[in-house]
Design a protein around this motif. Structure first.
Motif, PDB file in Angstrom:
ATOM      1  N   VAL A  47       0.849  -1.197   0.000  1.00 34.26           N
ATOM      2  CA  VAL A  47       0.000   0.000   0.000  1.00 34.26           C
ATOM      3  C   VAL A  47       0.876   1.235   0.000  1.00 34.26           C
ATOM      4  CG1 VAL A  47      -1.684   1.328   1.328  1.00 34.26           C
ATOM      5  CG2 VAL A  47      -1.885  -1.152   1.203  1.00 34.26           C
ATOM      6  N   SER A  48       0.552   2.203  -0.832  1.00 36.20           N
ATOM      7  CA  SER A  48       1.241   3.491  -0.817  1.00 36.20           C
ATOM      8  C   SER A  48       0.317   4.571  -0.289  1.00 36.20           C
ATOM      9  CB  SER A  48       1.718   3.884  -2.218  1.00 36.20           C
ATOM     10  OG  SER A  48       2.858   3.157  -2.598  1.00 36.20           O
ATOM     11  N   LEU A  49       0.866   5.432   0.567  1.00 40.25           N
ATOM     12  CA  LEU A  49       0.184   6.636   1.028  1.00 40.25           C
ATOM     13  C   LEU A  49       0.733   7.807   0.234  1.00 40.25           C
ATOM     14  CD1 LEU A  49       0.308   6.131   4.921  1.00 40.25           C
ATOM     15  CD2 LEU A  49      -1.404   5.300   3.287  1.00 40.25           C
ATOM     16  N   LEU A  50      -0.131   8.502  -0.457  1.00 41.97           N
ATOM     17  CA  LEU A  50       0.252   9.570  -1.367  1.00 41.97           C
ATOM     18  C   LEU A  50      -0.481  10.839  -0.973  1.00 41.97           C
ATOM     19  CD1 LEU A  50       1.647  10.319  -4.169  1.00 41.97           C
ATOM     20  CD2 LEU A  50      -0.545   9.681  -5.200  1.00 41.97           C
ATOM     21  N   GLY A  51       0.236  11.956  -0.943  1.00 42.03           N
ATOM     22  CA  GLY A  51      -0.420  13.209  -0.598  1.00 42.03           C
ATOM     23  C   GLY A  51       0.580  14.335  -0.477  1.00 42.03           C
ATOM     24  N   PRO A  52       0.095  15.570  -0.299  1.00 41.10           N
ATOM     25  CA  PRO A  52       0.989  16.726  -0.215  1.00 41.10           C
ATOM     26  C   PRO A  52       1.778  16.714   1.086  1.00 41.10           C
ATOM     27  CG  PRO A  52      -1.260  17.368   0.302  1.00 41.10           C
ATOM     28  CD  PRO A  52      -1.321  15.938  -0.155  1.00 41.10           C
ATOM     29  N   SER A  53       2.848  17.497   1.115  1.00 45.41           N
ATOM     30  CA  SER A  53       3.637  17.636   2.337  1.00 45.41           C
ATOM     31  C   SER A  53       2.753  18.132   3.466  1.00 45.41           C
ATOM     32  CB  SER A  53       4.784  18.630   2.107  1.00 45.41           C
ATOM     33  OG  SER A  53       5.682  18.149   1.148  1.00 45.41           O
ATOM     34  N   GLY A  54       2.956  17.551   4.655  1.00 42.65           N
ATOM     35  CA  GLY A  54       2.206  17.988   5.819  1.00 42.65           C
ATOM     36  C   GLY A  54       0.844  17.353   5.974  1.00 42.65           C
ATOM     37  N   CYS A  55       0.508  16.352   5.137  1.00 41.50           N
ATOM     38  CA  CYS A  55      -0.838  15.769   5.221  1.00 41.50           C
ATOM     39  C   CYS A  55      -0.893  14.600   6.201  1.00 41.50           C
ATOM     40  CB  CYS A  55      -1.321  15.320   3.840  1.00 41.50           C
ATOM     41  SG  CYS A  55      -0.560  13.795   3.237  1.00 41.50           S
ATOM     42  N   MET A 220      -4.305  10.910   0.168  1.00 42.17           N
ATOM     43  CA  MET A 220      -4.712  11.589   1.395  1.00 42.17           C
ATOM     44  C   MET A 220      -5.025  13.048   1.129  1.00 42.17           C
ATOM     45  SD  MET A 220      -2.171   9.792   4.174  1.00 42.17           S
ATOM     46  CE  MET A 220      -2.995  10.635   5.555  1.00 42.17           C
ATOM     47  N   THR A 221      -5.914  13.589   1.936  1.00 40.80           N
ATOM     48  CA  THR A 221      -6.285  14.993   1.824  1.00 40.80           C
ATOM     49  C   THR A 221      -5.221  15.869   2.481  1.00 40.80           C
ATOM     50  OG1 THR A 221      -7.456  15.025   3.944  1.00 40.80           O
ATOM     51  CG2 THR A 221      -8.709  14.327   1.994  1.00 40.80           C
ATOM     52  N   LEU A 260      -5.463  13.565  -6.743  1.00 34.60           N
ATOM     53  CA  LEU A 260      -4.539  14.273  -5.856  1.00 34.60           C
ATOM     54  C   LEU A 260      -4.625  15.787  -6.004  1.00 34.60           C
ATOM     55  CD1 LEU A 260      -2.123  13.942  -3.854  1.00 34.60           C
ATOM     56  CD2 LEU A 260      -0.625  13.853  -5.860  1.00 34.60           C
ATOM     57  N   ALA A 261      -5.000  16.259  -7.176  1.00 32.86           N
ATOM     58  CA  ALA A 261      -4.964  17.692  -7.473  1.00 32.86           C
ATOM     59  C   ALA A 261      -5.684  18.566  -6.448  1.00 32.86           C
ATOM     60  CB  ALA A 261      -5.514  17.939  -8.876  1.00 32.86           C
ATOM     61  N   PRO A 262      -6.894  18.207  -5.952  1.00 35.83           N
ATOM     62  CA  PRO A 262      -7.569  19.071  -4.987  1.00 35.83           C
ATOM     63  C   PRO A 262      -6.782  19.293  -3.687  1.00 35.83           C
ATOM     64  CG  PRO A 262      -9.121  17.509  -5.917  1.00 35.83           C
ATOM     65  CD  PRO A 262      -7.760  17.084  -6.366  1.00 35.83           C
ATOM     66  N   SER A 263      -5.925  18.345  -3.324  1.00 35.72           N
ATOM     67  CA  SER A 263      -5.142  18.486  -2.093  1.00 35.72           C
ATOM     68  C   SER A 263      -4.108  19.596  -2.199  1.00 35.72           C
ATOM     69  CB  SER A 263      -4.432  17.165  -1.763  1.00 35.72           C
ATOM     70  OG  SER A 263      -5.377  16.161  -1.489  1.00 35.72           O
ATOM     71  N   TYR A 264      -3.754  19.947  -3.442  1.00 33.01           N
ATOM     72  CA  TYR A 264      -2.751  20.986  -3.670  1.00 33.01           C
ATOM     73  C   TYR A 264      -3.390  22.342  -3.978  1.00 33.01           C
ATOM     74  CZ  TYR A 264       1.072  17.642  -3.736  1.00 33.01           C
ATOM     75  OH  TYR A 264       2.006  16.693  -3.374  1.00 33.01           O
ATOM     76  N   ALA A 265      -4.700  22.356  -4.153  1.00 32.48           N
ATOM     77  CA  ALA A 265      -5.378  23.599  -4.523  1.00 32.48           C
ATOM     78  C   ALA A 265      -5.184  24.659  -3.451  1.00 32.48           C
ATOM     79  CB  ALA A 265      -6.863  23.343  -4.742  1.00 32.48           C
ATOM     80  N   GLY A 266      -4.695  25.823  -3.862  1.00 35.86           N
ATOM     81  CA  GLY A 266      -4.542  26.925  -2.927  1.00 35.86           C
ATOM     82  C   GLY A 266      -3.321  26.842  -2.030  1.00 35.86           C
ATOM     83  N   ARG A 267      -2.440  25.831  -2.236  1.00 29.60           N
ATOM     84  CA  ARG A 267      -1.244  25.696  -1.413  1.00 29.60           C
ATOM     85  C   ARG A 267      -0.112  26.475  -2.036  1.00 29.60           C
ATOM     86  NH1 ARG A 267      -0.649  21.425   2.183  1.00 29.60           N
ATOM     87  NH2 ARG A 267       1.528  21.218   1.549  1.00 29.60           N
ATOM     88  N   ALA A 268       0.371  27.481  -1.364  1.00 22.77           N
ATOM     89  CA  ALA A 268       1.465  28.295  -1.883  1.00 22.77           C
ATOM     90  C   ALA A 268       2.715  27.456  -2.024  1.00 22.77           C
ATOM     91  CB  ALA A 268       1.754  29.469  -0.935  1.00 22.77           C
ATOM     92  N   GLY A 269       3.377  27.576  -3.183  1.00 20.07           N
ATOM     93  CA  GLY A 269       4.630  26.884  -3.406  1.00 20.07           C
ATOM     94  C   GLY A 269       4.467  25.419  -3.719  1.00 20.07           C
ATOM     95  N   ALA A 270       3.241  24.936  -3.823  1.00 17.95           N
ATOM     96  CA  ALA A 270       3.040  23.513  -4.100  1.00 17.95           C
ATOM     97  C   ALA A 270       3.361  23.199  -5.547  1.00 17.95           C
ATOM     98  CB  ALA A 270       1.595  23.139  -3.796  1.00 17.95           C
TER      99      ALA A 270
END
Length: 270
Positions: A47-55, A220-221, A260-270
């Motif tokens: 299993v892989s957990l995938l998501g933005p930094s800090g999630c 992950m969100t 995955l794209a919605p997890s990065y929406a509005g994240r500065a520097g993402a």
């Protein structure tokens, strides 16, 4: 409450290696890092957990490993196989190899056995086996300064395998490596997983890596991390370069990227 084993719950009976129920993590600073998170991982599953930094991906691994305690909820591990002499339910491969620079490859791999008071021929045999599994048998007497980045990570993997864990936790182990080395280690990891039948929970930022390696990708969100979407990667086994260059692989990557794209929406520097 955290339970390091499952004495007689349905998790073990259901063939699960890991079960998280209502798990949250709130740090002393007030930052809500994770959850509530419910997660089942089957024995032998990759299993892989995938998501933005800090999630909370790495936080989840640390909670499963018992390196941190949840603010709420339960973490359960199946006890299957943990009674083997000198064995341990968890092996952990961190983002950095964190090798002892003054010690040889062999002595770096020996460390978990030393901490577990495993010595003699049993320990030596385990070390030989772990080094052979990661392709470093000929480098047992080398020092970390003499190794490439990929070889150092192989030492870290051997150190995690030397106690014959049931569950292998991997926290972005290949993120700092060049693409060719990363691809090679991905292939070697898949081979080890098939041969050793370990349960693997793998944290990554890479859509491409997660799809190539995993039976299941959990997107992950953003913080606090929860499960957003799950994908089952239903390609034929064994996977190789043919899968990596296939239309099927590209389609899976596109689906996971879109989730995955919605997890990065509005994240500065993402």
């Amino acid at each position: 409450m955290v339970e390091s084993t499952v004495p007689e719950t349905s998790a073990d009976e259901a063939g699960l290696a890991v079960r998280l129920r209502g798990v949250t993590k709130i740090y002393d600073s007030g930052v809500a890092a994770l959850g509530p998170l419910d997660l089942d991982v089957n024995r032998g599953e990759f299993v892989s957990l995938l998501g933005p930094s800090g999630c909370g991906k790495s936080t989840a691994l640390r909670l499963i490993a018992g390196l941190s305690t949840p603010s709420a909820g339960t973490v359960e591990l199946s006890p299957r196989g943990t009674a083997r002499r000198g064995s341990h339910p968890i092996g952990f491969v961190f983002q950095e190899p964190t090798l002892m620079p003054w010690a040889t490859v062999r002595d770096n791999v020996r460390l978990p056995l030393k901490l577990a008071h495993t010595s003699g021929s049993d320990a030596e045999g385990r070390i030989d086996q772990a080094l052979a599994q990661v392709g470093l048998a000929e480098f047992a007497t080398a020092y970390p300064r003499e190794l490439s980045g990929g070889m150092k990570m192989r030492v870290s993997l051997a150190r995690a395998l030397v106690t014959d864990p049931d569950i292998l936790l991997m926290d972005e182990p290949f993120a700092a490596l060049d693409e060719i080395t990363r691809f090679r280690l991905n292939n070697d990891l898949l081979s080890l997983w098939r041969n050793l039948h370990k349960t693997v929970i793998f944290v990554t930022h890479s859509v491409f890596e997660s799809v190539y390696l995993s039976e299941r990708v959990i997107v992950m969100t953003a913080r606090p991390g929860r499960i957003g979407t799950e994908f089952r990667i239903t390609s034929a086994e064994p996977r190789g370069e043919e899968f990596r260059t296939s239309a099927e692989y590209a389609a899976f990557c596109r689906e996971v990227s879109n989730a995955l794209a919605p997890s990065y929406a509005g994240r500065a520097g993402a």
